[in-house]
Design a protein around this motif. Structure first.
Motif: not given
Length: 235
Positions: A215-235
């Motif tokens: 449910s990550v919603d991209i609105d800021t650069a921090d959101d973008l970085r967090f979403a990429e972290f989640v992708m790498q962590r959970f696939g």
């Protein structure tokens, strides 16, 4: 000879402006090896439950990417692509453009590109809720990180005397009721009702519950970085 009318069950509309005040060029920014919007297009394509997928944009690069992916594109007028332009206007414009081509979907689904972690499975299951519950709309939500019962406003004194109500003070967090929030990933409604109400929040609506990780919603650069972290962590 009259043009042939094409009725489709479900159209998914992906609104993607070229501009973004807080994160310029957001929809084309790279994340996990591909542009942000491509995650939503791929999820829609791989769901195999959508009769038509439409990308609405004022941006030539976004429209070109969508065309390469094989989805239908609708060029959005500049007056409907301002920072203050409601998403509903983009959806209604796209539906009107389809009608001009004699395409009349029974159900409309909004998939915002700012939710790249929404999976094809979420699209399938949310649409199943719409069918099985025979409801007028379905809206995706997720559980909140912290209960709003632990929240309050503060005045200038910052006094905490009545910050938490008495019946909540001594309760453990796990004993509090579960609250949910909109996550912006999926909105579905019957086209007829959406065109009438210009909203997905209508009578006889149901929730589709998603995990917080998706449910990550991209609105800021921090959101973008967090979403990429989640992708790498959970696939």
């Amino acid at each position: 000879m009259l043009p042939r009318t094409r009725k489709v069950d479900t159209v998914a509309i992906i609104p993607a402006r070229g501009g973004s005040k807080r994160l310029p060029g957001k929809n084309l920014l790279p994340i996990g090896g591909k542009p942000l919007i491509e995650w939503t297009i791929d999820a829609a394509l791989n769901s195999n439950v959508l009769d038509l997928i439409v990308v609405s944009s004022d941006d030539e690069a976004i429209l070109a990417l969508a065309s390469r992916k094989g989805v239908r594109v609708v060029t959005r007028p500049a007056e409907l692509a301002r920072d203050d332009s409601p998403t509903s206007e983009a959806l209604l414009h796209a539906l009107k453009e389809l009608e001009c081509e004699h395409i009349f979907p029974q159900t409309v689904m909004l998939l915002q590109p700012s939710s790249p972690l929404r999976a094809s499975d979420d699209i399938v299951k949310s649409l199943a809720v719409m069918v099985e519950e025979k409801c007028n709309s379905v809206i995706s939500v997720c559980e909140v990180d912290h209960s709003p019962l632990w929240c309050n406003t503060l005045d200038e004194s910052k006094c905490m005397d009545s910050f938490i109500s008495t019946d909540i003070k001594n309760k453990r967090s796990q004993d509090l009721p579960v609250f949910y929030r909109l996550n912006g990933a999926i909105y579905i409604a019957t086209t007829e009702i959406y065109k009438k109400e210009k909203s997905f929040f209508v009578e006889n609506s149901r929730a589709y519950i998603m995990s917080r990780a998706r449910s990550v919603d991209i609105d800021t650069a921090d959101d973008l970085r967090f979403a990429e972290f989640v992708m790498q962590r959970f696939g």
